[in-house]
Structure formats: structure tokens, C-alpha cells
Design an enzyme around this catalytic site. Sequence first.
Site, PDB file in Angstrom:
ATOM      1  N   SER A   1       0.810  -1.207   0.000  1.00  0.00           N
ATOM      2  CA  SER A   1       0.000   0.000   0.000  1.00  0.00           C
ATOM      3  C   SER A   1       0.853   1.271   0.000  1.00  0.00           C
ATOM      4  CB  SER A   1      -0.951  -0.068   1.195  1.00  0.00           C
ATOM      5  OG  SER A   1      -2.081   0.719   0.928  1.00  0.00           O
TER       6      SER A   1
ATOM      7  N   HIS B   1      -7.405  -5.829  -0.101  1.00  0.00           N
ATOM      8  CA  HIS B   1      -6.193  -5.024   0.057  1.00  0.00           C
ATOM      9  C   HIS B   1      -5.417  -5.532   1.285  1.00  0.00           C
ATOM     10  CE1 HIS B   1      -3.958  -1.269  -0.358  1.00  0.00           C
ATOM     11  NE2 HIS B   1      -4.127  -1.014   0.914  1.00  0.00           N
TER      12      HIS B   1
HETATM   13  C1  GTR Z   1      -5.362   4.648   1.444  1.00  0.00           C
HETATM   14  C2  GTR Z   1      -4.734   5.430   0.335  1.00  0.00           C
HETATM   15  C3  GTR Z   1      -4.025   4.489  -0.577  1.00  0.00           C
HETATM   16  C4  GTR Z   1      -3.184   3.459   0.158  1.00  0.00           C
HETATM   17  C5  GTR Z   1      -3.749   3.053   1.503  1.00  0.00           C
HETATM   18  C6  GTR Z   1      -2.782   2.440   2.506  1.00  0.00           C
HETATM   19  O1  GTR Z   1      -6.162   5.365   2.262  1.00  0.00           O
HETATM   20  O2  GTR Z   1      -5.724   6.126  -0.347  1.00  0.00           O
HETATM   21  O3  GTR Z   1      -3.287   5.207  -1.534  1.00  0.00           O
HETATM   22  O4  GTR Z   1      -1.897   3.880   0.292  1.00  0.00           O
HETATM   23  O5  GTR Z   1      -4.305   4.104   2.182  1.00  0.00           O
HETATM   24  O6  GTR Z   1      -1.620   2.764   2.574  1.00  0.00           O
HETATM   25  O7  GTR Z   1      -3.249   1.636   3.300  1.00  0.00           O
END
Ligand code: GTR
Length: 426
Positions: free
Chosen positions: A266, A407
Site C-alpha cells: 500500500s 487489500h
Molecule cells: C489509502 C490510500 C491508498 C493506500 C492506503 C494504505 O487510504 O488512499 O493510496 O496507500 O491508504 O496505505 O493503506
Amino acid sequence: MHPLRLFSLTLALASTSLAQGPNEANYDEAKVGTFTLPPLLVAADGSKITTSEQWISKRRPEVLELFRENVYGRTPPMPGDVKMEVTATKADALGGLATRKFVHISLAQHPLWQGMDVMLYIPNGLSKSAPVICGLSFGGNHAVSKEADIPLSTRWMRDAKDKGIVANRATEATRGTESSRWALEMIMKAGYAVATAYYGDIEPDHPEGWKTGLRAALSPEGASTQWKANDWGAIGAWSWGLSRMLDYCETDKSIDTKHAAVIGHSRLGKTSLWAGAQDERFGFVISNCSGEGGAALSRRNFGETTKRITTSFPHWFCANYKKYADDANANPVDQHMLIALMAPRAIYIASAEQDKWADPKGEFLSGKAVGIVYSLFGKTGVGVDEWPEVNHPVGDWVGYHIRTGIHDVTDYDWEQYLKFADRHFK
Ligand code: GTR
């Protein structure tokens, strides 16, 4: 103007900005539209890049410079002596599978930076030094592993719901909370060492976090620094930390840094990509669900956008990046050019089916686009034209998969990374 007209004009404006507001994400493939990516193999002076030598001496430095100027900002030169102190060693960690070390890394000339605590797991019983995988964690060393004797982080912690400036402190309840993302047993059994540290040791992750982190400590103005538009952001600082972890590994005889990988998930996947782009000692770069500002193409309007990310997380990037919030097409780079900076090294891009926010197809298309750069080196990139089916990894030097699920980082992801590492490192 008649007050009623003014009122309806205000309403109309308000609804336009709502419709185009940073929270609006497109998830409809039919609405992505067409876009043209900046060319990889045409230099700034218009000349064509046709050899690997031209890529290395001419185009690669140009592309790296464009990312410094427009996206992540400029990393300052090395700030004097790095102190590296092994503070603890345990020979029978993880039930005897590994030796665990803690190393405190700090800067002799910049005592305001509290430094970072690196945790290393080195597989036991190897006949030679171990290749290493470096990566930062979201929750601290004590969250990466369930081992009860890992000191709890004493630093700033974000709350679990990502609610910005919450100066939580770690508690026993957070021990091991990230362990499902670090398949330590599997990694040790595959013969790889792991070096990890808490990203908050380098910079707490909120817009004011730099004031108590590395960036302020390195700046002569400290917490009152007025940043220039191309100065580094948090991603720059976090990636700097990854390179310092590798510096330590280079001094440790049990580690083989000729074979070093960097991983991140992420926002930390964006970070591992930027670390891999700047530090060519990383022979294998892994992007796990890195999304916007990571592996995903920004010109493809799907999921998170430049506007949204620069609104929610302005501190991750240099200030110039915001200039492209309303028009990603105006940005001289797109993220396929970041992936190209890894050539001819090994790179793996992983997506998750339910992680639409990160635009899995846009992540694949970046990886696919760099095939022409790898072929200058006689190498194949992803080696396929179509976005592969779920759970069907592809790729020779540019690995890619989209797995079922959300995710996250899972054992499935690690199985693919270790296979890929074996192929290129062993
Ligand atoms: C989210 C963000 C993403 C991603 C994520 C993370 O809120 O929009 O770009 O990086 O966080 O790091 O968990």
C-alpha cells in the site's frame, strides 16, 4: 445580481465541485476513457533510445529526475555518519528457526532524529549468507511477529482506523497484529533473511509528522522549515530508511546483500518502489497493492486519483505533485516510468481482486508497458498482452498477479514473491 440568481449559481458551483470532488472515484471501465502515456524510449531532446547503454546513461537519469521534481521530491545528500548499533541478539527465535537481532540506526550529526530500530530475522542452519528482504511495517516490530519478548514500540501510533493525528502508544493488544502480513516461518524456511522497522520511527504518518521525524532533524530550520515545491515528502523519508537498513545488512556477514529485495504494501508499496528506483542495490523490488502514486497508472481514471491522494495525504509527496491534481495528463511522468527505473532488475507487482481503489488493471498496465525497456537488456517483462486471470501469476523479470481477496498481504503473495526471488537470486 439578483440574490436568487446568486443563490442558484452558488448551488450549481457547489454541485459541480461535489461531482468532481476528491471523493468521487470511477469504478466503471467504460468511463476510463482514452489516455496517452509519456514515452519511455524518447529522451527529452527528442532522440530515440534504442540501446541499454542509452537507457542507463541518458533516459534513466532523466526519468529519475522527473520523479524527484514532480512526485516524491528530492532526497538530500547523505547527512554525515550513520551509527549502527546491534542492541540485542537471540539465537533461537521463532522456535529455533532464526537468529533475531535488533539494530539501532541513528545519525551522529543529527541527534534530534530518534533513529530507527531495525529487527532482523536470519534463518539458522544455512551454509552461506542469506539473501535479505527489507520492508517497513505499519505497526512496529512487535506487530510484525507474535514473539512476546519483542519490545513494544514507544513511538507515535496511528489509530487502527487511519484517523490522522492520533498519538496512540502501542499496547500489548497490538502484539502480532500485522503478523499475517509477514509469513516469517515460510520466509525463514525458504532461506531468506528479513529486515524490518516501523515506518513511524522515520516519520509519523500525518501532515505534521515530519516535525518530529527525520526530515525536520535533517533540515537546518528544523520544525519551522519552509519546504520548497520539490523537497522530499514522507515517502522519500521512509524510502531513505529502507536504504539505511540495507547499509546495516552490508556490514553483517550472515547476510548476502548482493541479493537484496525490498517490499512494501500500500503506501509502503509506493515507498518500496521509490526506494528501489533510487537505490540500485535492491536487486528485486516488490510492490504489494501499491495503487495510486505506486504502480497504478495515474492517467487511467479508475479508483483513487491524483486529486484524492494529494488531498488526503499531501505529506507523502513533494508539493509539486499537487499541480497535477486536476489533470494527471499534465504530469510529465506516469507510474510505468517508475517501474521502468527498476530495469534490468527483477520487479513484482501484485494486486488484489477486491482492491479496486488501487486500480489492479492500472497496476498491470504499468508493468506491461515496461517490457520495451527490459527488451533493451534482452529480457522479457510480464510476457503477456492480456491482464491475467485471478490467481494466475505471470512474468519473467516483471512479475504480476492479481489474487482473490482484499487489500492485504497474504501467504499467497509471499509464495509468489519467494518463487520469483528463487528464480532470480539462486
Ligand atoms: C489509502 C490510500 C491508498 C493506500 C492506503 C494504505 O487510504 O488512499 O493510496 O496507500 O491508504 O496505505 O493503506
